[in-house]
Design an enzyme around this catalytic site. Structure first.
Site, PDB file in Angstrom:
ATOM      1  N   THR A  96       0.870  -1.183   0.000  1.00  0.00           N
ATOM      2  CA  THR A  96       0.000   0.000   0.000  1.00  0.00           C
ATOM      3  C   THR A  96       0.902   1.225   0.000  1.00  0.00           C
ATOM      4  O   THR A  96       1.598   1.483   0.990  1.00  0.00           O
ATOM      5  CB  THR A  96      -0.891   0.036   1.257  1.00  0.00           C
ATOM      6  OG1 THR A  96      -1.702  -1.127   1.261  1.00  0.00           O
ATOM      7  CG2 THR A  96      -1.782   1.266   1.246  1.00  0.00           C
ATOM      8  N   LYS A 171      -7.783   1.885  -3.249  1.00  0.00           N
ATOM      9  CA  LYS A 171      -7.581   1.419  -1.868  1.00  0.00           C
ATOM     10  C   LYS A 171      -7.607   2.600  -0.890  1.00  0.00           C
ATOM     11  O   LYS A 171      -8.239   2.530   0.172  1.00  0.00           O
ATOM     12  CB  LYS A 171      -6.252   0.662  -1.773  1.00  0.00           C
ATOM     13  CG  LYS A 171      -5.682   0.619  -0.382  1.00  0.00           C
ATOM     14  CD  LYS A 171      -5.413  -0.722   0.171  1.00  0.00           C
ATOM     15  CE  LYS A 171      -5.162  -0.575   1.659  1.00  0.00           C
ATOM     16  NZ  LYS A 171      -4.974  -1.731   2.397  1.00  0.00           N
ATOM     17  N   LYS A 246      -1.666   5.545   8.417  1.00  0.00           N
ATOM     18  CA  LYS A 246      -0.813   5.533   7.217  1.00  0.00           C
ATOM     19  C   LYS A 246      -1.662   5.782   5.960  1.00  0.00           C
ATOM     20  O   LYS A 246      -1.319   6.608   5.117  1.00  0.00           O
ATOM     21  CB  LYS A 246      -0.097   4.178   7.110  1.00  0.00           C
ATOM     22  CG  LYS A 246       0.669   4.014   5.800  1.00  0.00           C
ATOM     23  CD  LYS A 246       1.170   2.608   5.550  1.00  0.00           C
ATOM     24  CE  LYS A 246       1.605   2.474   4.093  1.00  0.00           C
ATOM     25  NZ  LYS A 246       2.100   1.168   3.724  1.00  0.00           N
TER      26      LYS A 246
HETATM   27  P1  NAD Z   1       5.906  -5.605   7.448  1.00  0.00           P
HETATM   28  O1  NAD Z   1       6.684  -4.446   7.966  1.00  0.00           O
HETATM   29  O2  NAD Z   1       5.534  -6.709   8.383  1.00  0.00           O
HETATM   30  O3  NAD Z   1       6.678  -6.273   6.205  1.00  0.00           O
HETATM   31  C1  NAD Z   1       7.421  -5.541   5.264  1.00  0.00           C
HETATM   32  C2  NAD Z   1       8.690  -6.320   4.982  1.00  0.00           C
HETATM   33  O4  NAD Z   1       9.417  -5.682   3.942  1.00  0.00           O
HETATM   34  C3  NAD Z   1       9.634  -6.413   6.199  1.00  0.00           C
HETATM   35  O5  NAD Z   1       9.864  -7.784   6.495  1.00  0.00           O
HETATM   36  C4  NAD Z   1      10.877  -5.686   5.739  1.00  0.00           C
HETATM   37  O6  NAD Z   1      12.090  -6.245   6.255  1.00  0.00           O
HETATM   38  C5  NAD Z   1      10.800  -5.847   4.238  1.00  0.00           C
HETATM   39  N1  NAD Z   1      11.577  -4.879   3.488  1.00  0.00           N
HETATM   40  C6  NAD Z   1      11.614  -3.531   3.626  1.00  0.00           C
HETATM   41  N2  NAD Z   1      12.463  -3.003   2.711  1.00  0.00           N
HETATM   42  C7  NAD Z   1      12.954  -4.030   1.993  1.00  0.00           C
HETATM   43  C8  NAD Z   1      13.887  -4.122   0.928  1.00  0.00           C
HETATM   44  N3  NAD Z   1      14.478  -3.044   0.422  1.00  0.00           N
HETATM   45  N4  NAD Z   1      14.179  -5.340   0.436  1.00  0.00           N
HETATM   46  C9  NAD Z   1      13.603  -6.448   0.956  1.00  0.00           C
HETATM   47  N5  NAD Z   1      12.726  -6.426   1.978  1.00  0.00           N
HETATM   48  C10 NAD Z   1      12.417  -5.227   2.487  1.00  0.00           C
HETATM   49  O7  NAD Z   1       4.593  -4.967   6.785  1.00  0.00           O
HETATM   50  P2  NAD Z   1       3.233  -5.729   6.395  1.00  0.00           P
HETATM   51  O8  NAD Z   1       2.262  -5.633   7.528  1.00  0.00           O
HETATM   52  O9  NAD Z   1       3.572  -7.060   5.811  1.00  0.00           O
HETATM   53  O10 NAD Z   1       2.674  -4.741   5.272  1.00  0.00           O
HETATM   54  C11 NAD Z   1       3.206  -4.750   3.962  1.00  0.00           C
HETATM   55  C12 NAD Z   1       2.348  -3.833   3.105  1.00  0.00           C
HETATM   56  O11 NAD Z   1       1.000  -4.305   3.127  1.00  0.00           O
HETATM   57  C13 NAD Z   1       2.305  -2.385   3.612  1.00  0.00           C
HETATM   58  O12 NAD Z   1       2.349  -1.527   2.513  1.00  0.00           O
HETATM   59  C14 NAD Z   1       0.981  -2.304   4.348  1.00  0.00           C
HETATM   60  O13 NAD Z   1       0.443  -1.002   4.369  1.00  0.00           O
HETATM   61  C15 NAD Z   1       0.126  -3.259   3.515  1.00  0.00           C
HETATM   62  N6  NAD Z   1      -1.016  -3.838   4.237  1.00  0.00           N
HETATM   63  C16 NAD Z   1      -0.840  -4.372   5.479  1.00  0.00           C
HETATM   64  C17 NAD Z   1      -1.943  -4.902   6.144  1.00  0.00           C
HETATM   65  C18 NAD Z   1      -1.779  -5.499   7.525  1.00  0.00           C
HETATM   66  O14 NAD Z   1      -2.805  -5.764   8.184  1.00  0.00           O
HETATM   67  N7  NAD Z   1      -0.568  -5.772   7.997  1.00  0.00           N
HETATM   68  C19 NAD Z   1      -3.204  -4.897   5.537  1.00  0.00           C
HETATM   69  C20 NAD Z   1      -3.338  -4.390   4.254  1.00  0.00           C
HETATM   70  C21 NAD Z   1      -2.226  -3.861   3.614  1.00  0.00           C
END
Ligand code: NAD
Length: 297
Positions: A96, A171, A246
């Site tokens: 997102t 979204k 966010k």
């Molecule tokens: P998270 O922080 O748990 O996971 C993100 C991952 O990306 C981390 O493990 C981090 O180490 C990795 N990362 C960051 N930079 C990187 C890079 N350069 N190379 C490789 N890996 C890298 O976040 P999440 O909860 O999994 O959310 C991910 C996305 O999904 C976000 O954009 C969030 O807004 C969206 N989202 C999350 C939810 C939720 O409930 N968690 C729901 C809908 C959407």
């Protein structure tokens, strides 16, 4: 069997990658965090040592990253996905992020000859684990048609929202609406209590009247009327208030850059920012009721 490079194996990415593995596809994963890489290895993924390695020799790259700057970093530049993926690789970003970053990255991908879709999700970690996410996809028809069977493994509903960036746009509009409706429902309960109307009575009336909406009838922010709602488990998420904040900030930026007038979206951002700065950003976003009801002072 499709070979899939999966970059970003966090709370959402890991269970999504697991569903691809379960469906019989080969996953080559990469994450900056060692714990995430190890969890993906334990689930049966091959582990790459870099973004470039994850992007090479695969049919599809899926990314699930925190924010626009991470997506730009992962896709653009000499070490990024676009410079290293094999010709013909399909690119899917499910993070997102802001619409501008999504469109810039999609433009760079298209200019380099790749099909790309932005395909953010709703449904949270529970939906990612169950494979029931809703995907809102933006990109050309051909890219969407190629992405749909992959998204279908990780999701229950896939909607083509239009051209590049439109998945992100849809979204953040949806989540701005959700925040506004949750605050509206919460305010109605706060006022009803002051006026001596029981929560259940207001629920019974409004959930069958013109005030009904998802924030009321499915995700009710007061304990009692909807047993499955987070209000009945101490407002544990669900969808955390900080995640909502966010998305509201993304909506604010989008409104500013397009000149759209969204006063309630801006006010919602103020209220969620207060909830967060008061130390309650980890509550479910329906916990805004507790703040409005004066329970968090
Ligand atoms: P998270 O922080 O748990 O996971 C993100 C991952 O990306 C981390 O493990 C981090 O180490 C990795 N990362 C960051 N930079 C990187 C890079 N350069 N190379 C490789 N890996 C890298 O976040 P999440 O909860 O999994 O959310 C991910 C996305 O999904 C976000 O954009 C969030 O807004 C969206 N989202 C999350 C939810 C939720 O409930 N968690 C729901 C809908 C959407």
């Amino acid at each position: 069997m499709t070979k899939i490079g999966f970059i970003g194996l966090g709370n959402m990415g890991l269970p999504m990658a697991k569903n691809l593995l379960k469906a019989g596809h080969q996953v080559k994963g990469f994450d900056l965090a060692e714990a995430s890489r190890e969890a993906a290895r334990a689930a049966g993924a091959e582990i790459a040592q870099s973004i470039a390695e994850a992007a090479r020799g695969v049919d599809v790259v899926v990314t699930m990253l925190p924010a626009g700057k991470h997506v730009r970093g992962v896709y653009l530049g000499g070490d990024g996905v676009i410079a290293n993926a094999d010709p013909g690789t399909l690119l899917i970003d499910s993070s997102t992020i802001d619409v501008e970053s999504a469109r810039d990255v999609a433009k760079a991908a298209t200019e380099a000859g790749f099909d790309m879709v932005d395909a953010p999700v709703s449904g949270g970690v529970g939906g990612a684990e169950a494979g029931t996410l809703t995907f809102m996809a933006g990109g050309p028809d051909q890219a969407f048609q190629r992405a749909a069977p992959i998204l279908d493994i990780m999701g229950g509903k896939i909607i083509h929202a239009g051209g590049p960036g439109n998945g992100e746009a849809a979204k953040i509009c949806n989540n701005m609406l959700l925040a506004i409706s949750m605050i509206g429902v919460s305010e109605a309960f706060v006022l009803a209590r002051k006026l001596g109307v029981d929560d259940q009575v207001l629920f019974d009336i409004s959930s069958t009247s013109s005030g009904r909406c998802w924030s009321l009838d499915t995700y009710c922010p007061v304990p009692g009327p909807v047993p499955a709602s987070p209000a009945n488990r101490g407002y544990q998420p669900g969808f955390a208030a900080d995640m909502m904040l966010k998305d509201l900030r993304l909506a604010k930026d989008a409104a500013k850059s397009t000149g759209a007038d969204t006063p309630l979206g801006l006010k919602s951002e103020d209220l969620y920012a207060k909830l967060s700065s008061d130390g309650h950003g980890g509550l479910d976003f329906s916990g805004i009721f507790k703040m409005l009801n004066g329970e968090l002072r």
